[in-house]
Structure formats: structure tokens, C-alpha cells
Design a protein around this motif. Sequence first.
Motif, PDB file in Angstrom:
ATOM      1  N   GLN A 226       0.709  -1.174   0.035  1.00  0.00           N
ATOM      2  CA  GLN A 226       0.036   0.073   0.009  1.00  0.00           C
ATOM      3  C   GLN A 226       0.927   1.016   0.073  1.00  0.00           C
ATOM      4  O   GLN A 226       2.131   1.346   0.496  1.00  0.00           O
ATOM      5  CB  GLN A 226      -1.080  -0.133   1.376  1.00  0.00           C
ATOM      6  CG  GLN A 226      -2.285  -0.819   1.094  1.00  0.00           C
ATOM      7  CD  GLN A 226      -2.941  -0.618  -0.071  1.00  0.00           C
ATOM      8  OE1 GLN A 226      -2.974  -1.252  -0.975  1.00  0.00           O
ATOM      9  NE2 GLN A 226      -3.551   0.818   0.037  1.00  0.00           N
TER      10      GLN A 226
ATOM     11  N   LEU B 277      -7.457  11.897  -2.997  1.00  0.00           N
ATOM     12  CA  LEU B 277      -6.641  11.321  -1.893  1.00  0.00           C
ATOM     13  C   LEU B 277      -6.740   9.808  -1.900  1.00  0.00           C
ATOM     14  O   LEU B 277      -7.520   9.260  -2.468  1.00  0.00           O
ATOM     15  CB  LEU B 277      -7.588  11.606  -0.754  1.00  0.00           C
ATOM     16  CG  LEU B 277      -7.545  13.365  -0.195  1.00  0.00           C
ATOM     17  CD1 LEU B 277      -8.367  13.370   0.924  1.00  0.00           C
ATOM     18  CD2 LEU B 277      -6.480  13.736  -0.293  1.00  0.00           C
TER      19      LEU B 277
ATOM     20  N   PHE C 173      -6.271   6.619   0.902  1.00  0.00           N
ATOM     21  CA  PHE C 173      -6.270   6.665   2.042  1.00  0.00           C
ATOM     22  C   PHE C 173      -5.725   5.166   2.708  1.00  0.00           C
ATOM     23  O   PHE C 173      -5.724   4.080   1.828  1.00  0.00           O
ATOM     24  CB  PHE C 173      -8.055   6.309   2.240  1.00  0.00           C
ATOM     25  CG  PHE C 173      -8.881   7.545   2.314  1.00  0.00           C
ATOM     26  CD1 PHE C 173      -9.132   8.168   1.156  1.00  0.00           C
ATOM     27  CD2 PHE C 173      -8.890   8.286   3.524  1.00  0.00           C
ATOM     28  CE1 PHE C 173      -9.989   9.206   1.257  1.00  0.00           C
ATOM     29  CE2 PHE C 173      -9.525   9.411   3.491  1.00  0.00           C
ATOM     30  CZ  PHE C 173     -10.166   9.888   2.629  1.00  0.00           C
TER      31      PHE C 173
ATOM     32  N   LYS D 166      -5.842   1.954   5.403  1.00  0.00           N
ATOM     33  CA  LYS D 166      -6.991   0.903   5.896  1.00  0.00           C
ATOM     34  C   LYS D 166      -7.845   1.477   7.169  1.00  0.00           C
ATOM     35  O   LYS D 166      -8.630   0.591   7.344  1.00  0.00           O
ATOM     36  CB  LYS D 166      -6.286  -0.583   5.935  1.00  0.00           C
ATOM     37  CG  LYS D 166      -6.215  -1.341   4.642  1.00  0.00           C
ATOM     38  CD  LYS D 166      -5.840  -2.603   5.141  1.00  0.00           C
ATOM     39  CE  LYS D 166      -6.930  -3.610   5.010  1.00  0.00           C
ATOM     40  NZ  LYS D 166      -6.147  -5.060   4.704  1.00  0.00           N
TER      41      LYS D 166
END
Lengths: 113, 112
Positions: free
Chosen positions: B2, B100, B102, B104
Motif C-alpha cells: 500500500q 486522496l 486512504f 486501511k
Amino acid sequence: DTAVSQTPKYLVTQMGNDKSIKCEQNLGHDTMYWYKQDSKKFLKIMFSYNNKELIINETVPNRFSPKSPDKAHLNLHINSLELGDSAVYFCASSQAGFGNTIYFGEGSWLTVV
Amino acid sequence: SQELEQSPQSLIVQEGKNLTINCTSSKTLYGLYWYKQKYGEGLIFLMMLQKGGEEKSHEKITAKLDEKKQQSSLHITASQPSHAGIYLCGADTLGSQGNLIFGKGTKLSVKP
């Protein structure tokens, strides 16, 4: 007064149907967005839109289309719904320009059966 | 992996205790937003940070952005049950306002 409001809050529909989610903001903002929060809770942008430009996240299927009748509204139309479309959809708005606060609506829970 | 990592994923604290949630980006942050989400409700805006080293506070919540602008922390002092919820950090890593990414989220539970 709710700043960013979405309807419906909950929607259960069958595969193959076409549905819309409405969004209205009373903040006088000129930019609106749609975000999707999937079952894994990831929140991802789908579209951003102002009266000049529509920016589409390239991963969004073309079955999804935003429609803005005026600056205060950005509705989300979804054609031929699929099971994988089940998610929470959030509308948001902000003033154009870098560094402005982005305000989110309460979300619309879509379940496709 | 991520682009935006939040830790911890969940947190249970006793009422009155302090806690910290971290948000780390693999890219330079042009803006870092903190939101709180309760089930069935939308995202409530908490704070936004833009400048390296910036720190903002609201009531018992303080958020900081490090000098390198790649990490932010959210600190809650003397937690209360009303602080319970999911805390999300959202980041602008492109300099394109509104787009944006994000994390988790961190699920916070506060035991009375």
C-alpha cells in the motif's frame, strides 16, 4: 444542516439493474467527488468534478457515470449492476484549489444481490 | 504494498489512557488528512496538515506531520468512549487536490 447529503442511505438491488445515488452539498463548493469503500474498507476515489473538468479514475468501469445538473449536485449512475459493485459510496466536496478541506457525506450502502 | 500504511490496525485502550496512531507514506505528502468514521456514518473531518513539522490540535486530539512529509501521527490524550471509531488518514501524494489515497484505517475501542 447536513453539509454533504446523499440518498439513498441504503440500497438493495438485483444484478443487472440500473441505479442512481444522489448527492447534494450546501457548502457552496465548486468541486465534488465520488469515493468507493469496498468490503476490505479501502476508500478509493472514483471521480472528481467541477464545472470545468471531470477526472475519472481509470480503474472505474464505464458502467459508472457521474452527472452534475448544477454545481451543488453530483449524482452517480450505475448501469448493469454487478455483485462486485456492492460497497459503500461516499460523496464529497471541497473548494477548488490545493489544501482545502474535503467534506464527506454519510455514505450510501449499496448491496447487489 | 500500500502507498499509505496505517498502524496499528486496531487498538483497545482503557478510558483515560493516551494513544497514538501512525500513518506512513511511500511518497511525499502534499497534504495529509485525518478523518474519523463511525459505523453507519460518514467521515468526520478532524485535521489537515501540509507543512513539514506542522502540528495541529483540536480538543484532545493532536496531529503531526514529520519534517520529511512522509509520516503523520495522531495522538489522543486521556481517551474517552466518544473517541471510539475508525480513524482514517488520507493523503494527497500527487499535488492534485481532492484525489486522496486512504489508509486501511485504525479501529479504536475505548473501554469505560
